[in-house]
Motif scaffolding. Sequence first.
Motif, short mmCIF file in Angstrom:
data_model
loop_
_atom_site.label_atom_id
_atom_site.label_comp_id
_atom_site.label_asym_id
_atom_site.label_seq_id
_atom_site.Cartn_x
_atom_site.Cartn_y
_atom_site.Cartn_z
N VAL A 1 5.64 15.63 2.76
CA VAL A 1 6.28 14.48 3.39
C VAL A 1 5.43 13.93 4.53
O VAL A 1 5.39 12.72 4.78
CB VAL A 1 7.70 14.87 3.88
CG1 VAL A 1 8.33 13.72 4.66
CG2 VAL A 1 8.57 15.26 2.69
N ARG A 2 4.73 14.81 5.24
CA ARG A 2 3.95 14.35 6.40
C ARG A 2 2.76 13.48 6.00
O ARG A 2 2.39 12.55 6.70
CB ARG A 2 3.48 15.57 7.21
CG ARG A 2 4.61 16.32 7.90
CD ARG A 2 4.15 17.63 8.50
NE ARG A 2 3.80 18.60 7.46
CZ ARG A 2 3.51 19.88 7.71
NH1 ARG A 2 3.52 20.33 8.95
NH2 ARG A 2 3.21 20.70 6.73
N THR A 3 2.16 13.76 4.84
CA THR A 3 1.01 12.97 4.40
C THR A 3 1.36 11.99 3.30
O THR A 3 0.59 11.08 3.01
CB THR A 3 -0.10 13.90 3.88
OG1 THR A 3 0.37 14.59 2.70
CG2 THR A 3 -0.49 14.92 4.94
N GLY A 4 2.54 12.18 2.69
CA GLY A 4 2.93 11.31 1.58
C GLY A 4 2.19 11.60 0.30
O GLY A 4 2.24 10.80 -0.64
N PRO B 1 0.84 -1.21 0.00
CA PRO B 1 0.00 0.00 0.00
C PRO B 1 0.87 1.24 0.00
O PRO B 1 1.96 1.25 0.56
CB PRO B 1 -0.79 -0.13 1.30
CG PRO B 1 0.05 -1.00 2.18
CD PRO B 1 0.72 -1.96 1.26
N SER B 2 0.42 2.31 -0.64
CA SER B 2 1.20 3.55 -0.73
C SER B 2 0.31 4.73 -0.41
O SER B 2 -0.83 4.80 -0.86
CB SER B 2 1.79 3.73 -2.13
OG SER B 2 2.44 4.97 -2.24
N GLN B 3 0.86 5.65 0.36
CA GLN B 3 0.11 6.86 0.71
C GLN B 3 0.33 7.97 -0.29
O GLN B 3 -0.26 9.02 -0.21
CB GLN B 3 0.52 7.34 2.10
CG GLN B 3 0.03 6.44 3.22
CD GLN B 3 0.39 7.06 4.56
OE1 GLN B 3 1.55 7.28 4.87
NE2 GLN B 3 -0.63 7.33 5.35
N ARG B 4 1.23 7.78 -1.23
CA ARG B 4 1.49 8.83 -2.20
C ARG B 4 1.66 8.24 -3.58
O ARG B 4 1.95 7.07 -3.74
CB ARG B 4 2.75 9.61 -1.81
CG ARG B 4 4.00 8.76 -1.70
CD ARG B 4 5.19 9.61 -1.34
NE ARG B 4 6.39 8.80 -1.16
CZ ARG B 4 7.06 8.72 -0.02
NH1 ARG B 4 6.64 9.38 1.03
NH2 ARG B 4 8.15 7.99 0.06
N ARG B 5 1.54 9.10 -4.57
CA ARG B 5 1.72 8.63 -5.94
C ARG B 5 2.80 9.48 -6.60
O ARG B 5 2.98 10.64 -6.28
CB ARG B 5 0.41 8.74 -6.71
CG ARG B 5 -0.24 10.11 -6.62
CD ARG B 5 -1.62 10.12 -7.22
NE ARG B 5 -2.28 11.40 -7.03
CZ ARG B 5 -2.09 12.47 -7.79
NH1 ARG B 5 -1.22 12.41 -8.78
NH2 ARG B 5 -2.73 13.60 -7.55
N GLU B 6 3.50 8.84 -7.53
CA GLU B 6 4.58 9.53 -8.20
C GLU B 6 4.03 10.57 -9.17
O GLU B 6 2.93 10.43 -9.69
CB GLU B 6 5.44 8.52 -8.98
CG GLU B 6 6.17 7.53 -8.08
CD GLU B 6 7.11 8.24 -7.14
OE1 GLU B 6 7.92 9.05 -7.61
OE2 GLU B 6 7.04 7.99 -5.93
N PRO B 7 4.78 11.64 -9.44
CA PRO B 7 4.33 12.60 -10.44
C PRO B 7 4.32 11.95 -11.81
O PRO B 7 4.99 10.94 -12.02
CB PRO B 7 5.39 13.72 -10.36
CG PRO B 7 6.59 13.05 -9.83
CD PRO B 7 6.09 12.01 -8.88
#
Length: 716
Positions: free
Chosen positions: A181-184, A133-139
């Motif tokens: 960075v705090r939310t990813g 699972p990932s909290q962020r997505r790449e640009p």
Amino acid sequence: MIGSHPYLDFNDAGPQSELPGITDRGQEKEEIKTRLLGRVEEALRYLMPAGKVRHGQFHIGDVAGAPGESMKVELSGEKAGVWYDHAEGKGGDILDLWARSRGIDPVTRFGDVMNEVRAWLGDPMRVTTSSAPSQRREPPMDDLGPHTGKWDYFDADGKLLVCVYRYDPPNRRKQFRPLDVRTGKWQAPTIQRPLYNLPGIAQADEVVLVEGEKTAQALIDIGITATTSMHGSNAPVEKTDWSPLRGKRLIIWPDRDKPGWEYGQSASKAMKAAGAKSIAILIPPAEKPEKWDAADAVAEGMDIQTFLRDAPRAAPNGPRRRIRLSDWTFDRYQGPAPERKWLIDGVLPLGVPGMVAAIGGAGKSMLLMDLCAKVAQVESGSPMPMEALGGPLVSVAGTAVMFTAEDDADEVHRRLAGLVGALPDPSRLIVVPLPNAGGAIPLVAMGREGPVLTDAYEEMRAELLEIPDLRLVVIDPLQSFAGGDVNSDPAAGAMFFARLGRIAAETGATTLVAHHFRKVGMKPIHTAAEAREAIRGTTALVDGGRWSYALWEADSDEAEKVCEKLNERYIREKVFKGAVVKSNWPTDKSIRTYVRDASTGLLGEKTMELAMGGKDFGDLLQILEQTIEKAAANGQPFTKTGGNGLHERRSELPAELLGVSRNKIVSMVDALLTTGRLVLCMAEGSTIKKWLDVPQGEFALGVGQFQLGSVLNEGE
């Protein structure tokens, strides 16, 4: 291992089944890693632009790319690409570093790391997925391409908050992608956005606000505390946390365009509401191109500190004002005062406008050309300074430029042939004979309502600003460059010198003009005050410059005596006197004696030789050496400066040295020390080497004893 520290490697990752989407993981990893190591320094500069290479290692503050020294990456050998952060006690290989610098988990998102590296290496994009699972997505790398810049936002304690990436897709406008960075998440913080460089702001009293991280970093890199709001002039001021600027003095440096000015005005309101101590908006120079900013100023080599101090300013949310009184309160002048910089030590400072005046035919043009040639000959750190106008040239290498309206190229060639044989760098001496370059250049002209600047002034100024090490500019003579009547119109003279002063301030170079005395028929001159009164033009003309030197012919009786002492044949216009007749600071204003060289026509200063009864400089050095040797042998050694300095104890010097200035004495001692004719000694009870003696003297051998009447003062 790096030293005694273990480091991580991607081989520490879980089994193949834990990294779906990648086939034949080990083989592919090694292939990509090998290719990346082949460009390891380029990759590191891409990931961490603030890093520096020294002794085969890449130095950086941490994996996030902050400036510093605590983390090192090997650049060659078996350990190429291996990194270790001494502050954190962590390390790894090049792929691990790539992942961590981009904020990607190096184990659960290995496929994403490989995709980024492939894209940077120029491989076609491969779509992979990750089961973790990932909290962020790449640009959107496939759309924007790899990022071309990266800036990190930290809190005041150095904790990473946001990473901002810049992209420059072909044929499209630049774009920025912030990573919270705090939310990813790939977005700006939704509550309040931090200012850039919060750790620096916390330590500073004065902060410069600019547009954009790149511009702020350009100032930070040269030691100026700067910041920006996220997204620069496009930032909604209400979403930025301006509270760290409470109690600070703020200087807003906007880009030179309408959005920049509007940004400065809106930001100033927010900073005032946050409790800033003072706020001013700099007005960018009118001659700069559209969108010019602080980063451009740094790239141009502008003296940023001087610009920040002297640039015209506007009050926030009001009309543009050149002067804001609150910027010039006493606290601006606290701390150590800056040292004055000299072109000729104790005589002529750097960065000021001035003039050299004399009767026609005295030889002032030749004297100024000789000064230019000497400036161009100076080698930095030279122990034997050249002399000019009664003082030693400061040993800093630089460029001299002379514009002469009266001599053509052939005459300049003949004069230079008699003055200088060779130069360490011929490009450091520029002599422009205007008869061969289109004629005189009026820098000031008379307009309908008074004197005005010409385009020629701006062209000359632009050319001079391009010379990075400019130290001297000579304009000869004044009348050929001032189209207005500078002799009778105070406004024309004041404008001319004001514009020379601007060039001096912007380049840091001294700017001198050659000027004339009044016409023949004036009464003889005997004093420096009379020489000043004889300078042609209104008093405003002399007062417009900050420094003036005058040359006048000695009366015939004195001239004959001078020639007799020097064993020279007396002829008319052979002997002249010279002195500083106007200066805005303490300088050596003693009257000097000049004698014309029969072969070159150059006026050479002979003041010291006359005081020595005709002895040359080599004789004077020998006298000084013998004086120092004798004093040490008598148990009363000299020091170079201080309470026991030669100049301070000049009553003990022989008659030949009594007329020598303090600066000259120091330079002579330096010359004797450099050639080994003198040494610095440490005496019993002393803690530093400061006592002067000859190499085989008692103090040099460590057996010297102080005698009554001498002073031993370590606090000198």
